[in-house]
Design an enzyme around this catalytic site. Sequence first.
Site: not given
Length: 289
Positions: A170, A235, A264
């Site tokens: 991320s 996501d 995610h």
Amino acid sequence: MNSLSLSELCCLFCCPPCPSRIAAKLAFLPPEPTYSLVPDETGSKFSLHLTERAEWQYSQRELDCIEVFYTRTTKGNRIACMFAKCSPNAKYTLLFSHGNAVDLGQMSSFYIGLGSRINCNIFSYDYSGYGGSSGKPSEKNLYADVDAAWNALRTRFGINPQNVVLYGQSIGTVPTIDLASRYEVGAAVLHSPLTSGMRVAFPDTKRTWFFDAFPSIEKVPKITSPVLVIHGTEDEVIDFSHGLQIHERCPRAVEPLWVEGAGHNDVELYGHQVLNIQFLQSPLGKHYV
């Protein structure tokens, strides 16, 4: 770009726009620290003290395999570092840049489990303003943080760059891509990467503005190491299209891992192949290193 005018964007991001303000709005959510580094009598060595919020899942034996220390960045911040010695015969060390809203304490059990499973050691660090690290989180500090971690890994442990695999998750893909664009390493793993801050906030953005934050899409073509991109197709934080674009721009991208149905934060739940990271042993170990 999209239907928003430049003047509207300026107002949105507190005119005049600047990367640090965009970054602050989009990215940084440091949690309350879940650990501390306790110095010994000499003050030269530290031990890791975890709070209950760290949710440690192992015994004292595994905890003793974790070395912790501080290092200083070029911005003057003191960042906390963690080296999880998971395997005495490990060929690779992962330099792991974690995601948002977690710190080293919360990640420590995951590092032990991951390193033990794929037979590698894991080196990680907390960004400025996270966990035991001083300073405030910002884009510039993020790049200084990963540089300090890289230098500590190389000088303190003497690990060959070809035996280092950069892993970013991320927001952690931002410093990972920045570092990989400047140094050749064994490989890089980009888990749920973002192309840039503006493209996350405004999905129709087609170019990189001068005031954009985290312009990773402009850096990936400079990466000379093999790159594995992992992204969930559902996501909800960083759209799957970001992973696709990053993969397409990497000169030495290996076959990506698109995890059907994953969001995610739950990619690992959709198949053991993610945690195995089989490219560390094959094809990477056989064909790329």
